[in-house]
Design a protein around this motif. Structure first.
Motif, PDB file in Angstrom:
ATOM      1  N   ILE A  85       0.838  -1.188   0.000  1.00  0.00           N
ATOM      2  CA  ILE A  85       0.000   0.000   0.000  1.00  0.00           C
ATOM      3  C   ILE A  85       0.878   1.244   0.000  1.00  0.00           C
ATOM      4  O   ILE A  85       2.058   1.190   0.342  1.00  0.00           O
ATOM      5  CB  ILE A  85      -0.985   0.035   1.189  1.00  0.00           C
ATOM      6  CG1 ILE A  85      -0.243  -0.104   2.521  1.00  0.00           C
ATOM      7  CG2 ILE A  85      -2.036  -1.056   1.044  1.00  0.00           C
ATOM      8  CD1 ILE A  85      -1.167   0.144   3.711  1.00  0.00           C
ATOM      9  N   GLY A  86       0.291   2.341  -0.401  1.00  0.00           N
ATOM     10  CA  GLY A  86       1.067   3.541  -0.644  1.00  0.00           C
ATOM     11  C   GLY A  86       1.241   4.444   0.562  1.00  0.00           C
ATOM     12  O   GLY A  86       0.844   4.110   1.678  1.00  0.00           O
ATOM     13  N   TYR A  87       1.879   5.582   0.313  1.00  0.00           N
ATOM     14  CA  TYR A  87       1.960   6.682   1.274  1.00  0.00           C
ATOM     15  C   TYR A  87       2.644   6.321   2.593  1.00  0.00           C
ATOM     16  O   TYR A  87       2.314   6.883   3.637  1.00  0.00           O
ATOM     17  CB  TYR A  87       0.555   7.223   1.544  1.00  0.00           C
ATOM     18  CG  TYR A  87      -0.094   7.770   0.299  1.00  0.00           C
ATOM     19  CD1 TYR A  87       0.544   8.762  -0.453  1.00  0.00           C
ATOM     20  CD2 TYR A  87      -1.311   7.286  -0.162  1.00  0.00           C
ATOM     21  CE1 TYR A  87      -0.033   9.262  -1.609  1.00  0.00           C
ATOM     22  CE2 TYR A  87      -1.887   7.775  -1.318  1.00  0.00           C
ATOM     23  CZ  TYR A  87      -1.241   8.770  -2.039  1.00  0.00           C
ATOM     24  OH  TYR A  87      -1.801   9.254  -3.187  1.00  0.00           O
TER      25      TYR A  87
ATOM     26  N   ARG B 257       7.213   3.619   0.340  1.00  0.00           N
ATOM     27  CA  ARG B 257       8.113   2.568   0.803  1.00  0.00           C
ATOM     28  C   ARG B 257       9.551   2.762   0.337  1.00  0.00           C
ATOM     29  O   ARG B 257      10.482   2.258   0.941  1.00  0.00           O
ATOM     30  CB  ARG B 257       7.616   1.214   0.320  1.00  0.00           C
ATOM     31  CG  ARG B 257       7.876   0.976  -1.157  1.00  0.00           C
ATOM     32  CD  ARG B 257       7.296  -0.330  -1.599  1.00  0.00           C
ATOM     33  NE  ARG B 257       7.763  -0.698  -2.922  1.00  0.00           N
ATOM     34  CZ  ARG B 257       7.204  -1.625  -3.669  1.00  0.00           C
ATOM     35  NH1 ARG B 257       6.131  -2.269  -3.213  1.00  0.00           N
ATOM     36  NH2 ARG B 257       7.685  -1.928  -4.857  1.00  0.00           N
TER      37      ARG B 257
ATOM     38  N   ALA C  59       4.006   8.927  -3.079  1.00  0.00           N
ATOM     39  CA  ALA C  59       3.012   7.877  -3.324  1.00  0.00           C
ATOM     40  C   ALA C  59       3.610   6.505  -3.007  1.00  0.00           C
ATOM     41  O   ALA C  59       3.039   5.728  -2.249  1.00  0.00           O
ATOM     42  CB  ALA C  59       2.523   7.939  -4.770  1.00  0.00           C
ATOM     43  N   LYS C  60       4.760   6.237  -3.601  1.00  0.00           N
ATOM     44  CA  LYS C  60       5.443   4.972  -3.302  1.00  0.00           C
ATOM     45  C   LYS C  60       6.359   5.188  -2.100  1.00  0.00           C
ATOM     46  O   LYS C  60       7.595   5.113  -2.193  1.00  0.00           O
ATOM     47  CB  LYS C  60       6.219   4.501  -4.538  1.00  0.00           C
ATOM     48  CG  LYS C  60       5.304   4.311  -5.747  1.00  0.00           C
ATOM     49  CD  LYS C  60       6.018   3.787  -6.979  1.00  0.00           C
ATOM     50  CE  LYS C  60       5.018   3.650  -8.143  1.00  0.00           C
ATOM     51  NZ  LYS C  60       5.630   3.199  -9.401  1.00  0.00           N
TER      52      LYS C  60
ATOM     53  N   THR D 160       4.315  14.168   0.291  1.00  0.00           N
ATOM     54  CA  THR D 160       3.951  12.771   0.535  1.00  0.00           C
ATOM     55  C   THR D 160       4.291  11.952  -0.704  1.00  0.00           C
ATOM     56  O   THR D 160       3.754  12.198  -1.779  1.00  0.00           O
ATOM     57  CB  THR D 160       2.440  12.666   0.822  1.00  0.00           C
ATOM     58  OG1 THR D 160       2.127  13.532   1.919  1.00  0.00           O
ATOM     59  CG2 THR D 160       2.065  11.236   1.178  1.00  0.00           C
TER      60      THR D 160
END
Lengths: 341, 341, 341, 341
Positions: free
Chosen positions: C29-31, C241, C238-239, C236
């Protein structure tokens, strides 16, 4: 010519002006730390039934809204307001200029519904992505509204409850508060306003002062270091006493209420006159702003003797118009106008 | 588990990743002044059919929107956008934080109508008090929209004309541009986009890059001193070449278009599958986002094998859901999902 | 050509890059809500000796400074910093763009003195008009400083005490933290940094990552709703991680410290070499930036084999220059350079 | 008690007050579009020798500075000012709140040197990294300065030339302009001011008005859409004519100049008195602010009959103090004070 354009076409109520003249030669310290200002604060808190509160004086409504809202909101917070709210339409983006979104909900005769506010807030917190959205963090209403209408006591209680549930402040823009308190069939007092919202302002500019608005709160902890923020917004008046003196006078001998009653009673007389002649209301207002739908040729004819504003773009055959009364409007003004319609 | 939550769940397209690895050990000067970045700019301008333009590389969509809009607007200006626009809903107030109002007009399947924009602007300038209102000073649209829909070529021409009439720029948010260009029955090319708007960005993050967006303009004079503004917004990447390298690769061997076509063709297969099984579309999207209305028990059942997002609050019996494809989605993923519905 | 311009000329340390490749195809999941990011947060807090704290990952230093400072300051607040501070000179006005003044005090070899800070704050509160001045509400220092120098443990304690006395937070910009922790004769550990300040960031971009900075605090209540503020600033990822993966790797097998030690030991070898050849230090730096005053003809000669920056405007006969090492610098690079001087 | 604290302790000059009374009952349209305001603009432009210019009326000095500077600067721009400048010290961060850095250069008796400005700008553009620094984009000076001193005609020409060379505007804060124009041995006229700078303001608040400042420019193109910006800053006065009426009166029968001459002549008498008694000047001021260094016991003694401000923190044995005169100061006030020293 009789003037009904708005309620800021003329100077101060004579009693206010007289007080400014009497005090003109006195020397006092600046920036609102003088005794006149302290006395005005004390009087206002007492009239509002607030034991431990604070009052701050500012020069105009847009300025007041921007500074109060800037103080009440954190980064990323927005203010819920009616889509017809003054802050949403007529303040040149002053709220957004402080970095905050206005969350506009549909108006109901200029008013917000408690149920709409509750629903918006619930949906927001039910949204999984709400931390990347603008947080609804306060509610703005005007009393009376931009359309002259007023909230009932019950409606104010309803909105106040929504705000308390959500833990967010309710702020009331009282630019025309005198007229709201004097409204036809109104059941809201100054103490009600002061007790049901968290911060509000008592409008002076449109209610008999040369200029000036008094921000009142029963929760001074909501406005920390407000003096510094006022200065930062360029709104600290060097001769700050001018505001204290005017508001002291407005709250002497019930002047503020009298001004409201005077203007509203003439406005209602004007409304009756138009209704009796068969004209249609654009909206049914119980305060000092009256809105009618008039045939365009009638508008042209009236313009010869009276000045007033079109309310929106000109229609094909008829157009909404607005007539506004204030302390300077006379019974004779109304008679003259009514005799011409 | 098969993943359809969104198009940023996985790293970069292997070809992009490979290029980052190949170049990792090279030394270049920082802040995007390197040769990789210059080459990417040149390639993009060429693909866009722009002779004298400029390209700026940024890291993410919200950042890009905020910086471009901040640059295009003057004090007191607002940006016209659909009420469903990403900037209006899902960017945490980033636009307002730069001091600007979003003038939200009703969406039509996620899109703005040229006629609505024209009407709003006309009414604004017909209003006598407009100098105390927020000036509509640019138009923002997304291609594809937040609902996966796309503008036709004619619709884009229409909006472009309104903007030209009003003398204000048109800005296109191309976060998912690859999928818009590959849309079913779409008639809009990259060159069309580049020619019809004033500024737009080519989305990388959601279209195969690790991260990155490329702002493109055929009117570089609209973005004066843009490097300094990017730095001021904290968006200047020290190792700026990372963006140049990725975009160079995305525009080598037609990769960007291929990624779009791959994801869209799988999304359309998924749509057909759902339709064939009798499910209802929530909205008819021709791109890589697909929206259906599913019974709640079916949603629960599918959650066991696939992850995807509910689109809005859960209904009593059924709920809209969204499935998103990207470069990493496989034919097998679609087959598996469809076999379960 | 050998490169000493700065420490962001090359990609990520191979171990970091390898980890990005290994994880590239995974779906998360993102962010920054993924498991990689959570693991990185846990590891960092543990390395910092913080039981209950928080970590936030961002992309670059200017961005990090602007967002943290924006969060820590109230309206009308300023940040005390050295006149040579990065925020005061090289961030394009990013701090002022969030509405805050930088209160610049004279630097002492790049550092602030606790006594200067104390004196400034005392004078401020002794000034009768201070509510109309900018309140000194936090202190910013960099470790190491922009001139490569470092604070001793005692100096940090001194500044920390001043801040505690004044009730204001101490924030440390650790863009080059790895090199500060590895400094010659340094007596400050990561745990010291974490315990003596309120918020700091661990620099990744200049210390072996592709990009990324980790904001760390032992007082998470100082950064309320920080996720929303990061989004509002467009920061922020998106990816998200990508940041978690890199920092996890940097704090695996002591990599971050090793990178610092490697670069500093080569920098010190370089310093010795210049000193031994009789060159003058511009400033005596114990970290990976080395500053010398070189004759202009020597500069020209060296430019043939090495790239490095002039440190200020070119002098008549000699000019200060800077050489910077990082993870990619080799022993051979230093030998080659020294053999040429 | 005799009052020398500052020049905003008393109301308006009687002639100004009289005019406000005379016009109080008249109806005019709001927001400064009335005939009084138009007449004031015309008179002021004529007195300034400006054929095609513009005048805008505002309420206070901090507000005026913030709005003008916000208008003149682009994103990422800073304003050069003396470190003692009002905007740098006593405006609560109002300039930074609009997003702009104040580039503070060392003062010379409150003044900026043309040579310092030139050097700063040259160094800036010689710096390779200047696009990531704050651009020096305008110059702010005050006339008279915060220390009561004034620029000579030649000094103004010098600064004006630097600005022209650099292509940036010169802005003069004339909060106490009346006193600067009446300064002892001064050689600068209102027309000089108007011609040598690009924008300036004529201070009303401290020079005989109830409140109000008049922004004047011979280059109206520098202040585009300034009405909207004023509204956005909350500074549009509903009863805008109050400003027009006051300034019309101040520029009738040479009143503004007379007020300046009256206050300055009494201030100079006061200065002579102190000098003759052997007291030391803190700074030699030719205007209505006078600064002396007095023994602490003398200060205590004087406080019994006069109010005035300490200028800085109290010293061990002696302390700088400030005495300010205005339209309300009388010859008798000075005699009384001097008889007590």
């Amino acid at each position: 010519m009789i003037y009904f354009d708005n309620d800021y076409m003329v100077g101060a109520h004579p009693a206010v002006m007289r007080r400014l003249i009497e005090t003109n030669g006195l020397h006092t310290i600046g920036y609102g730390r003088d005794e006149f200002t302290k006395a005005a604060e004390k009087t206002i808190l007492s009239e509002c039934g607030i034991a431990n509160g604070a009052v701050y004086f500012l020069e105009g409504g847009t300025q007041t809204n921007a500074i109060v809202i800037d103080r009440l909101l954190d980064h990323n917070d927005g203010v819920i307001a009616s889509d017809t709210a003054h802050i949403n339409v007529h303040e040149a983006g002053a709220i957004e200029a402080t970095g905050h979104k206005i969350i506009a909900l549909p108006n109901h005769k200029g008013k917000l519904l408690a149920s709409d506010i509750r629903k918006y807030i619930r949906n927001f917190y039910n949204d999984d992505t709400h931390r990347y959205m603008v947080r609804p963090a306060m509610v703005y209403i005007s009393f009376p509204t931009e359309l002259g209408t007023i909230y009932t006591h019950d409606e104010l209680i309803g909105i106040s409850e929504v705000c308390r549930e959500a833990g967010i402040p309710l702020y009331i823009d009282g630019a025309r508060l005198a007229y709201g308190l004097a409204a036809e069939s109104g059941d809201v007092s100054l103490k009600d306003i002061a007790g049901l919202c968290d911060v509000f302002y008592i409008g002076g500019t449109k209610c008999g002062a040369l200029f000036g608005e008094a921000v009142v709160t029963r929760r001074p902890e909501l406005l920390p270091r407000f003096d510094s923020l006022i200065k930062l917004h360029g709104a600290t008046l060097a001769k700050g006493r001018l505001l204290g003196i005017q508001f002291s006078q407005l709250f002497t001998d019930n002047l503020y209420m009298s001004i409201g009653q005077h203007a509203v009673s003439l406005a209602l007389k004007l409304k009756s006159g138009f209704i009796n002649k068969g004209y249609q209301l654009y909206i049914d207002s119980p305060t000092n702003q009256q809105f009618f739908i008039l045939p365009n040729d009638k508008i042209e004819q009236l313009k010869a003797i009276a000045s007033f504003e079109l309310w929106g773009p000109k229609g094909e055959e008829e157009t909404p118009v607005r007539f506004v009364t204030d302390w300077s409007t006379t019974d004779n003004d109304i008679d003259l106008l009514l005799s011409a319609i």
